[in-house]
Design a protein around this motif. Structure first.
Motif, PDB file in Angstrom:
ATOM      1  N   UNK A 211       0.818  -1.212   0.000  1.00 28.45           N
ATOM      2  CA  UNK A 211       0.000   0.000   0.000  1.00 28.45           C
ATOM      3  C   UNK A 211       0.848   1.257   0.000  1.00 28.45           C
ATOM      4  N   UNK A 212       1.952   1.235   0.774  1.00 26.54           N
ATOM      5  CA  UNK A 212       2.865   2.378   0.792  1.00 26.54           C
ATOM      6  C   UNK A 212       3.469   2.588  -0.592  1.00 26.54           C
ATOM      7  N   UNK A 213       3.957   1.508  -1.212  1.00 25.02           N
ATOM      8  CA  UNK A 213       4.621   1.624  -2.510  1.00 25.02           C
ATOM      9  C   UNK A 213       3.655   2.069  -3.605  1.00 25.02           C
ATOM     10  N   UNK A 214       2.421   1.592  -3.522  1.00 25.76           N
ATOM     11  CA  UNK A 214       1.423   1.952  -4.531  1.00 25.76           C
ATOM     12  C   UNK A 214       1.207   3.458  -4.587  1.00 25.76           C
ATOM     13  N   UNK A 215       1.341   4.130  -3.439  1.00 31.90           N
ATOM     14  CA  UNK A 215       1.074   5.561  -3.385  1.00 31.90           C
ATOM     15  C   UNK A 215       2.308   6.413  -3.665  1.00 31.90           C
ATOM     16  N   UNK A 216       3.459   5.789  -3.898  1.00 30.71           N
ATOM     17  CA  UNK A 216       4.660   6.539  -4.236  1.00 30.71           C
ATOM     18  C   UNK A 216       4.663   6.884  -5.722  1.00 30.71           C
ATOM     19  N   UNK A 217       5.507   7.822  -6.090  1.00 34.17           N
ATOM     20  CA  UNK A 217       5.712   8.110  -7.508  1.00 34.17           C
ATOM     21  C   UNK A 217       6.418   6.921  -8.148  1.00 34.17           C
ATOM     22  N   UNK A 218       6.343   6.812  -9.478  1.00 33.59           N
ATOM     23  CA  UNK A 218       6.988   5.694 -10.171  1.00 33.59           C
ATOM     24  C   UNK A 218       8.494   5.691  -9.903  1.00 33.59           C
ATOM     25  N   UNK A 219       9.114   6.871  -9.892  1.00 34.69           N
ATOM     26  CA  UNK A 219      10.545   6.976  -9.618  1.00 34.69           C
ATOM     27  C   UNK A 219      10.871   6.472  -8.228  1.00 34.69           C
ATOM     28  N   UNK A 220      10.086   6.920  -7.236  1.00 40.26           N
ATOM     29  CA  UNK A 220      10.356   6.522  -5.845  1.00 40.26           C
ATOM     30  C   UNK A 220      10.060   5.034  -5.652  1.00 40.26           C
ATOM     31  N   UNK A 221       9.031   4.542  -6.342  1.00 41.14           N
ATOM     32  CA  UNK A 221       8.682   3.122  -6.241  1.00 41.14           C
ATOM     33  C   UNK A 221       9.846   2.251  -6.731  1.00 41.14           C
ATOM     34  N   UNK A 222      10.480   2.668  -7.824  1.00 39.32           N
ATOM     35  CA  UNK A 222      11.622   1.916  -8.351  1.00 39.32           C
ATOM     36  C   UNK A 222      12.795   1.958  -7.384  1.00 39.32           C
ATOM     37  N   UNK A 223      13.000   3.089  -6.720  1.00 42.05           N
ATOM     38  CA  UNK A 223      14.104   3.202  -5.758  1.00 42.05           C
ATOM     39  C   UNK A 223      13.861   2.323  -4.544  1.00 42.05           C
ATOM     40  N   UNK A 224      12.623   2.260  -4.084  1.00 40.42           N
ATOM     41  CA  UNK A 224      12.297   1.395  -2.954  1.00 40.42           C
ATOM     42  C   UNK A 224      12.468  -0.071  -3.342  1.00 40.42           C
ATOM     43  N   UNK A 225      12.003  -0.441  -4.522  1.00 40.51           N
ATOM     44  CA  UNK A 225      12.152  -1.821  -4.982  1.00 40.51           C
ATOM     45  C   UNK A 225      13.621  -2.211  -5.057  1.00 40.51           C
ATOM     46  N   UNK A 226      14.467  -1.289  -5.503  1.00 37.80           N
ATOM     47  CA  UNK A 226      15.898  -1.571  -5.606  1.00 37.80           C
ATOM     48  C   UNK A 226      16.525  -1.799  -4.238  1.00 37.80           C
ATOM     49  N   UNK A 227      15.971  -1.162  -3.209  1.00 37.84           N
ATOM     50  CA  UNK A 227      16.545  -1.276  -1.866  1.00 37.84           C
ATOM     51  C   UNK A 227      16.053  -2.501  -1.100  1.00 37.84           C
ATOM     52  N   UNK A 228      14.922  -3.076  -1.509  1.00 36.27           N
ATOM     53  CA  UNK A 228      14.399  -4.265  -0.822  1.00 36.27           C
ATOM     54  C   UNK A 228      15.216  -5.489  -1.193  1.00 36.27           C
ATOM     55  N   UNK A 229      15.331  -6.446  -0.254  1.00 31.26           N
ATOM     56  CA  UNK A 229      15.971  -7.702  -0.630  1.00 31.26           C
ATOM     57  C   UNK A 229      14.990  -8.539  -1.450  1.00 31.26           C
ATOM     58  N   UNK A 230      15.488  -9.580  -2.093  1.00 28.49           N
ATOM     59  CA  UNK A 230      14.678 -10.336  -3.053  1.00 28.49           C
ATOM     60  C   UNK A 230      13.428 -10.930  -2.414  1.00 28.49           C
ATOM     61  N   UNK A 231      13.564 -11.515  -1.220  1.00 34.63           N
ATOM     62  CA  UNK A 231      12.418 -12.162  -0.567  1.00 34.63           C
ATOM     63  C   UNK A 231      11.343 -11.147  -0.208  1.00 34.63           C
ATOM     64  N   UNK A 232      11.766 -10.019   0.348  1.00 33.93           N
ATOM     65  CA  UNK A 232      10.800  -8.993   0.753  1.00 33.93           C
ATOM     66  C   UNK A 232      10.098  -8.409  -0.467  1.00 33.93           C
ATOM     67  N   UNK A 233      10.875  -8.140  -1.527  1.00 31.38           N
ATOM     68  CA  UNK A 233      10.271  -7.591  -2.732  1.00 31.38           C
ATOM     69  C   UNK A 233       9.307  -8.585  -3.355  1.00 31.38           C
ATOM     70  N   UNK A 234       9.649  -9.866  -3.334  1.00 35.08           N
ATOM     71  CA  UNK A 234       8.745 -10.887  -3.873  1.00 35.08           C
ATOM     72  C   UNK A 234       7.428 -10.892  -3.109  1.00 35.08           C
ATOM     73  N   UNK A 235       7.495 -10.819  -1.777  1.00 34.61           N
ATOM     74  CA  UNK A 235       6.275 -10.810  -0.966  1.00 34.61           C
ATOM     75  C   UNK A 235       5.418  -9.587  -1.268  1.00 34.61           C
TER      76      UNK A 235
END
Length: 433
Positions: free
Chosen positions: A185-209
């Motif tokens: 829900x947090x990521x959905x409300x971010x800008x596309x740029x910020x969403x990509x930066x957050x995804x890059x910072x998450x580890x693989x398991x967390x991002x998959x979830x």
């Protein structure tokens, strides 16, 4: 009660409860809205973004906040439940200011923002006053070696400049306790740029979830911005059925390229799922149900369903099959539900407890028949077998619901429902922006 001179660091507000004048919880704080001002003047704090029931986000003006003490927010008056929409002149502190690289005016040195402090003025307005920073540019890890210090807002420049590679470590640290669905829900409300930066910072398991909880458009956008090798690693960490659903939304050549990069034993079940029609038992099933051989004991079965990674619907029963126990298995013998396991001594063999009264589903079973099957027999999961009685997987009730609900249900769950908005408006809700 907060008074003039009260300073609050905004990361401490993340996820704290918000209560109305009657003491009923309204929701939880997800961010703080500020307005940047010219001439180096400290930004004015406009209000809080509060997440209420249904993951809807509303705007709570600071004029309606009576207290920010004791780990809670108290409000006055009636709250406007209209969905929050960020305006062009507004900035979200947690989403957009944390991890920013700005310049320390004293020596021109870059510093990274770790936290932001706001203070109530004598006029009882709130404004940003302090920045907790670390010397150097943002890195992927939150724990850096640079010196940390607190600066006045006027001591730094660069917040109005666009930043290409803003980190996300401190934003994620603020939300590290969130469930995957809430972080989605947090990521959905971010800008596309910020969403990509957050995804890059998450580890693989967390991002998959998190990906498994996002609307399809967000999934495709995020996976498309990852390097191919990283995207393949994340797909391997996802449940095979969720990975197959995501790959089915990509162009065929792109999906095949990612499958080629996945480990063969991880890609194989995903390929099998992609071979079935989407709205059939084969297309809906997971290839990783809990499978035991008939000579396993009740104690072993209970230990298997206790595994934390199992979804509740999959942990509700074990499927008993001849070896091999990886799907496609040997001959399917039947199912043992966890309630039966709880009633039996731990040494009893599961092969003696199987329920084989219900016919399993063939992989081409349409969604309508799967739904009636689960409803008729009060099941949360159903076995899927091929013509030779090999267990291929299991269809769970949550996967069925995903396909029964409207295509944009995840997106709708993250936004306000129109009839709720109309209802609150008709009740004379005030405090609009």
């Amino acid at each position: 009660m907060a008074g003039p001179g009260t300073r609050v660091f905004i990361s401490h507000l993340s996820a704290i409860a918000v209560f109305d004048p009657n003491g009923d919880q309204v929701g939880r704080v997800r961010d703080v809205v500020v307005s940047l001002r010219l001439g180096g003047r400290p930004p004015r704090v406009l209000g809080l973004v509060v997440e209420v029931v249904g993951r809807r986000r509303i705007f709570l003006p600071m004029t309606r906040v009576t207290s920010l003490e004791s780990g809670q927010v108290l409000t006055t008056g009636v709250i406007n439940m209209r969905r929050f929409e960020q305006r062009p002149n507004e900035t979200l502190v947690l989403a957009e200011l944390l991890d920013r690289t700005v310049t320390w005016s004293k020596n021109g040195e870059p510093v990274t923002v770790l936290d932001v402090g706001m203070i109530q003025t004598r006029l009882r307005e709130w404004e940003i006053s302090k920045l907790f920073v670390q010397l150097g540019r943002a890195g992927r890890l939150r724990k850096g070696k640079g010196e940390r210090l607190t600066l006045d807002w006027q001591d730094v420049t660069g917040f109005t400049l666009p930043e290409q590679d803003q980190g996300a470590a401190n934003l994620l640290a603020t939300f590290e306790q969130l469930r995957p669905a809430d972080l989605a829900g947090v990521m959905h409300h971010l800008s596309a740029k910020r969403r990509a930066e957050v995804a890059a910072a998450l580890d693989d398991e967390r991002l998959a979830d998190v990906l498994e909880e996002l609307p399809e458009d967000d999934q495709v956008e995020i996976i498309g911005k990852l390097k191919d090798e990283r995207a393949a690693d994340v797909l391997e960490a996802m449940d095979p059925d969720d990975a197959a659903d995501l790959l089915s939304e990509l162009p065929g050549d792109e999906a095949e390229r990612l499958l080629q990069l996945m480990e063969p034993d991880e890609a194989e079940p995903v390929r099998r799922l992609l071979a079935y029609e989407e709205d059939t038992a084969g297309g809906l099933m997971t290839t990783e149900p809990v499978v035991l051989e008939p000579d396993a004991t009740v104690a072993e079965a209970l230990a298997r369903i206790r595994v934390r990674d199992h979804k509740p619907a999959l942990a509700a029963q074990v499927f008993v099959c001849r070896p091999p126990s990886e799907t496609p298995t040997g001959r399917y013998l039947g199912t043992v539900h966890f309630q039966r396991l709880l009633r039996e001594p731990p040494y009893v063999l599961v092969g003696s407890l199987v329920d084989d009264d219900l016919d399993p589903l063939p992989p081409d079973t349409p969604l309508s028949l799967i739904t009636s099957y689960l409803a008729t027999y009060n099941l949360v999961a159903a076995p899927v077998v091929d013509e030779a009685d090999h267990l291929l997987g299991a269809v769970t009730v949550d996967d069925v619901l995903d396909h029964l609900l409207p295509e944009d249900w995840r997106d709708a769950a993250l936004h306000a429902r129109d009839h709720d908005h109309d209802q609150h408006e008709s009740e004379g809700v005030t405090g609009g922006r």
